[in-house]
Scaffold this active site. Sequence first.
Site, short mmCIF file in Angstrom:
data_model
loop_
_atom_site.label_atom_id
_atom_site.label_comp_id
_atom_site.label_asym_id
_atom_site.label_seq_id
_atom_site.Cartn_x
_atom_site.Cartn_y
_atom_site.Cartn_z
N ARG A 118 4.81 -3.98 -7.89
CA ARG A 118 4.70 -4.50 -6.52
C ARG A 118 6.06 -4.99 -6.05
O ARG A 118 6.91 -5.39 -6.85
CB ARG A 118 3.70 -5.67 -6.49
CG ARG A 118 3.45 -6.25 -5.10
CD ARG A 118 2.68 -7.55 -5.17
NE ARG A 118 2.50 -8.11 -3.82
CZ ARG A 118 2.09 -9.35 -3.57
NH1 ARG A 118 1.82 -10.16 -4.58
NH2 ARG A 118 1.96 -9.77 -2.33
N HIS A 119 6.27 -4.98 -4.74
CA HIS A 119 7.52 -5.51 -4.18
C HIS A 119 7.68 -6.99 -4.55
O HIS A 119 6.73 -7.69 -4.89
CB HIS A 119 7.54 -5.35 -2.66
CG HIS A 119 6.38 -6.04 -1.98
ND1 HIS A 119 6.31 -7.40 -1.83
CD2 HIS A 119 5.25 -5.54 -1.44
CE1 HIS A 119 5.19 -7.72 -1.21
NE2 HIS A 119 4.52 -6.61 -0.97
N HIS A 131 2.52 -1.78 -3.09
CA HIS A 131 1.94 -3.03 -2.57
C HIS A 131 0.84 -3.52 -3.51
O HIS A 131 0.31 -2.76 -4.32
CB HIS A 131 1.34 -2.78 -1.18
CG HIS A 131 2.32 -2.26 -0.18
ND1 HIS A 131 3.10 -3.08 0.60
CD2 HIS A 131 2.64 -0.99 0.18
CE1 HIS A 131 3.86 -2.34 1.41
NE2 HIS A 131 3.60 -1.07 1.17
N ASP A 132 0.45 -4.78 -3.34
CA ASP A 132 -0.57 -5.35 -4.22
C ASP A 132 -1.92 -4.66 -4.07
O ASP A 132 -2.66 -4.51 -5.04
CB ASP A 132 -0.71 -6.86 -3.99
CG ASP A 132 -1.02 -7.22 -2.54
OD1 ASP A 132 -0.80 -6.38 -1.65
OD2 ASP A 132 -1.47 -8.35 -2.30
N ARG A 187 10.42 -3.83 2.60
CA ARG A 187 10.44 -4.72 1.45
C ARG A 187 10.22 -3.96 0.14
O ARG A 187 10.72 -4.38 -0.91
CB ARG A 187 9.40 -5.83 1.61
CG ARG A 187 7.95 -5.37 1.72
CD ARG A 187 7.04 -6.57 1.87
NE ARG A 187 5.63 -6.25 1.96
CZ ARG A 187 4.95 -6.14 3.10
NH1 ARG A 187 5.58 -6.29 4.25
NH2 ARG A 187 3.66 -5.87 3.09
N TYR A 198 0.57 -14.74 -3.94
CA TYR A 198 1.86 -15.26 -3.47
C TYR A 198 2.61 -15.97 -4.58
O TYR A 198 3.66 -16.57 -4.34
CB TYR A 198 1.65 -16.21 -2.28
CG TYR A 198 0.71 -15.66 -1.24
CD1 TYR A 198 0.96 -14.45 -0.61
CD2 TYR A 198 -0.48 -16.32 -0.93
CE1 TYR A 198 0.07 -13.92 0.32
CE2 TYR A 198 -1.37 -15.80 0.01
CZ TYR A 198 -1.09 -14.60 0.62
OH TYR A 198 -1.97 -14.08 1.53
N THR A 216 3.65 -11.75 6.63
CA THR A 216 3.45 -10.65 7.56
C THR A 216 3.15 -11.22 8.94
O THR A 216 2.94 -12.44 9.10
CB THR A 216 2.26 -9.78 7.12
OG1 THR A 216 1.06 -10.58 7.17
CG2 THR A 216 2.47 -9.23 5.72
N ARG A 235 8.40 -12.13 -0.59
CA ARG A 235 8.74 -11.78 0.80
C ARG A 235 8.35 -12.91 1.75
O ARG A 235 7.73 -13.89 1.36
CB ARG A 235 7.97 -10.52 1.21
CG ARG A 235 6.45 -10.67 1.09
CD ARG A 235 5.70 -9.60 1.86
NE ARG A 235 4.27 -9.60 1.62
CZ ARG A 235 3.40 -10.42 2.19
NH1 ARG A 235 3.83 -11.34 3.05
NH2 ARG A 235 2.10 -10.36 1.92
N LYS A 273 -8.66 -9.68 -3.42
CA LYS A 273 -8.34 -8.42 -4.10
C LYS A 273 -9.61 -7.76 -4.66
O LYS A 273 -9.76 -6.54 -4.60
CB LYS A 273 -7.35 -8.68 -5.23
CG LYS A 273 -5.98 -9.18 -4.78
CD LYS A 273 -5.27 -8.19 -3.89
CE LYS A 273 -5.30 -8.57 -2.43
NZ LYS A 273 -4.64 -7.63 -1.52
#
Length: 459
Positions: free
Chosen positions: A69-70, A344-345, A154, A43, A76, A73, A284
């Site tokens: 990555r986006h 995405h990540d 996104r 984040y 979720t 945001r 991750k």
Amino acid sequence: MLHTFGAVWTALSSVLTLSSWPHFSPAHDTPPKFELQKSWGVYSPFHAAEDYTPLPAGCEISQVNILQRHGARLPTEHQTEDILPGVQKLQSAEFYTDPRLDFLDTFVYSLEENLLVPLGAIQSFESGKTALRRYASLVTKDDLPFVRASGMSRVIETAKNWTAGFAAASHGVYTPRLSLIINEATNDTLQDNNCPNAGGSHKEMTEWLDVFGPPITARLNSWAPGANLTNEDIHGLMMLCAFHTVASVPYGYTEGSPLPFSPFCSLFTPSEFESFEYSSDLDKYYSTGYGGRLGRVQGVGYVNELLARLTNSPVVDHTSTNTTLNADPATFPLNRTIYADFTHDSVLTAVLSAIGLFPTHKLKTTHPKAHRVWRASEIMTFSTRMVVEKLTCERSVRGRDTSDSYIRILFNEVLQPLHFCGAKKKGPWRGLCQFDAFLESQAYSRNDGEGDWEKCFEE
């Protein structure tokens, strides 16, 4: 023009004004050079760890592949479910024993879900500007970047902001468009939902939360008698520090300027945020990273698409690629000099693991190593990007002039060592792999995950 969901942002801005809120102030245990926004793991806003490394003398870039990555945001739906209980429990307390909680008397939680925020738009806009400035020599009106995005809003908006930034940097001379949006319900190398048997990281994250969470839980419960917070609530509140902050950044923000930190950030110390950061490392690593069950194989499809572009040859892959799209020059051209893909990540993590970047042995769930290469706040931020450059280099070897192709990879501007394909560790040729050596090093992807892909579907 920056692309976000304007009506949503207008509604949010009235409840996210921070002018009267206490900002984060470092506690007594602040480590040297601690920067709060770099301790939020996945984040964290994008930040370059070092300056772009110039090319060696005699080298020119012939092709660039960007996987990004986006941008920043809102939470979720699942993250909202993790965040709200802690907020509600704190607000249910009859009184507070610490003034850092007083802002909750008038606080109203109104964050929407999933949407790109202005900071996310700015991040990708600036990334597009950087790409044009850095690679302008590769661009003509007949050879514009080919841009793809996975089909979540996104990600799409991030791609559009990147193309807008690219166009702005060229003063409107070069105006690339988002060429392809890939439906996430189909085979999609920019999404990680193609391996049903893939594992997750819940167990490892919970084990670490049980280590660092209890002292924080006890302290906040003493500040808000009767709140009865749990360790899980603490994790949600630390996430809210990050989300609330990035959602509060207005249009007009200059990337790299101080952030308007949420008052939720002041509830925790720097060392506690470093523990929170490690949660992202574990997440991750044990999901789509090296430690995940069938994690790396979820990046194989993209790597094989990358190899196809680098070699100007059809995609050879039997994993997550969309064969219909990749067989059509309109949706998978092989004649461009710049490619930009938005994802995405989780996918980026799988891709870097499939390639062999940031090699890491098992991460412990009881204590982190201080000096580790697998650090999500550095490699998997909002708007994080991997750039693969193909170079043509002229060299004089033993009195003879030769020309050869090389690969180098930058991750958030950091030149990667690429030891796995024989790159030099020092000097002007640091981080460069001979092209054929790089191709050979990608045997895991070229062999469709060496049996791991089949395990995705075993009963």
